[in-house]
Design an enzyme around this catalytic site. Structure first.
Site, PDB file in Angstrom:
ATOM      1  N   PRO A   2       0.790  -1.223   0.000  1.00  0.00           N
ATOM      2  CA  PRO A   2       0.000   0.000   0.000  1.00  0.00           C
ATOM      3  C   PRO A   2       0.826   1.279   0.000  1.00  0.00           C
ATOM      4  CG  PRO A   2      -0.104  -1.084   2.146  1.00  0.00           C
ATOM      5  CD  PRO A   2       0.837  -1.866   1.295  1.00  0.00           C
ATOM      6  N   GLU A   3       1.163   1.741  -1.177  1.00  0.00           N
ATOM      7  CA  GLU A   3       1.655   3.106  -1.334  1.00  0.00           C
ATOM      8  C   GLU A   3       0.542   3.870  -2.058  1.00  0.00           C
ATOM      9  OE1 GLU A   3       5.713   3.489  -2.731  1.00  0.00           O
ATOM     10  OE2 GLU A   3       6.172   1.460  -2.076  1.00  0.00           O
ATOM     11  N   HIS A  92      -6.569 -12.756  11.003  1.00  0.00           N
ATOM     12  CA  HIS A  92      -6.153 -11.356  11.204  1.00  0.00           C
ATOM     13  C   HIS A  92      -7.197 -10.365  10.707  1.00  0.00           C
ATOM     14  CE1 HIS A  92      -2.341 -13.038  12.290  1.00  0.00           C
ATOM     15  NE2 HIS A  92      -2.186 -13.553  11.092  1.00  0.00           N
ATOM     16  N   ARG A 111       0.298  -7.643  10.511  1.00  0.00           N
ATOM     17  CA  ARG A 111       1.308  -6.955  11.325  1.00  0.00           C
ATOM     18  C   ARG A 111       0.718  -5.846  12.196  1.00  0.00           C
ATOM     19  NH1 ARG A 111       6.393  -5.937   7.478  1.00  0.00           N
ATOM     20  NH2 ARG A 111       7.397  -5.458   9.435  1.00  0.00           N
TER      21      ARG A 111
END
Length: 276
Positions: A2-3, A92, A111
């Site tokens: 994700p940029e 998650h 994360r």
DNA sequence: ACTGTTACCTGATTGC
DNA sequence: TGCAATCAGGTAACAG
């Protein structure tokens, strides 16, 4: 990954499906991601209409009826899964939002570097995470002079400066390397030392690199949604990131290929022959 | 004030 | 094959 281009693609996918829909329920599986989640999300959001979406840097802003905005950051490993129906919960899966039309939006982030916040729309630009962001590189009023003025304040390498969200918003480690390759500028140059010609090249390279990636995201699969419902993740042909052979001078004498160096704790990729 | 390093987490990959 | 070490696209707290 994700940029800016990925976040833009995700945002467009959400906008196409959820704009105008009412939120039916919200369930958080844990109290925090990178920071604590807003409390009582379900009762604060249920029944409210989703009025629209926009992006600022790597943040997605979901505007809600009643004057609040949900601000979402995907961190390094965050994904948004948007499907119709009631699939089993993924691993998650930290937040699930159900909306009219049978839509189920899940925020998945192993994360947990991502973040979610809820703030008044009127003050969303003053959110601590957004207030100090640099200019939007694809905005019409972003200009070479803007970039030059911001770079002039930095004694760091140009690579580190591009990763600084206060300089330009939305560029991450991949697109920093890609833009510098396109501009034929060494990532090791001092940011403040770039002359007008290099700044002009970098300005154009940033815009072209990001715009190309967004276009690739939009065209690589229909309506941005993969079969599993993941929004906005796409394979892109990086020129230098993660590569060994230089795509521009692969067989030229003296071209030793793509070199990787660690700068400010991140890996940069570049061609020492072409990038000066 | 500015800059580089480290930590935050888990999972995938690499190397022995 | 198994296990440990290494690395990962982001951000911000911290130390110098």
């Amino acid at each position: 990954m994700p940029e800016l281009p990925e976040v833009e693609t995700v945002m467009r996918g959400l906008a196409a499906r959820l704009t105008g829909r009412r939120i039916l329920s919200v369930r958080a599986a844990r109290p925090d991601l990178r920071w604590p989640l807003p409390s009582h999300l379900d009762e604060r959001l249920r029944g409210r209409c989703i009025e629209g979406f926009r992006r600022r840097g790597k943040y997605i802003l979901m505007r809600l009826e009643g004057g609040d905005s949900l601000i979402v950051h995907l961190g390094m490993s965050g994904r948004l899964l948007l499907v119709q129906g009631s699939p089993d919960a993924a691993r998650h899966e930290h937040l699930v939002l159900r909306a009219e039309g049978g839509w189920r939006l899940a925020f998945i982030d192993p994360r947990r570097f991502g973040s979610i916040d809820l703030v008044p729309t009127a003050g969303e630009e003053q959110h601590p995470r957004l207030a100090y962001l640099g200019p939007e590189p694809l905005a019409p009023d972003f200009a070479p002079a803007t970039l030059a003025a911001r770079l002039a304040r930095h004694r760091t390498t140009i690579k580190a400066a591009l990763l600084d969200q206060k300089v330009v918003a939305g560029i991450g480690n991949i697109y920093a390397s890609e833009a510098l390759f396109r501009a034929r500028i060494s990532p090791r140059r001092v940011a403040a030392g770039l002359g007008p010609a290099r700044v002009a090249r970098l300005f154009a390279a940033i815009r072209e690199t990001l715009a190309d990636a967004i276009a690739a995201g939009g065209s690589s699969f229909s309506d941005y949604v993969q079969p599993d419902g993941t929004l906005g993740y796409f394979q892109h042909a990086w020129q230098v990131y993660g590569r060994e052979r230089c795509p521009a001078c692969p067989r030229t004498p003296h071209c030793r290929g793509i070199v990787s160096v660690v700068q400010a704790g991140r890996t940069s990729f570049y061609c020492p022959r072409l990038q000066r």
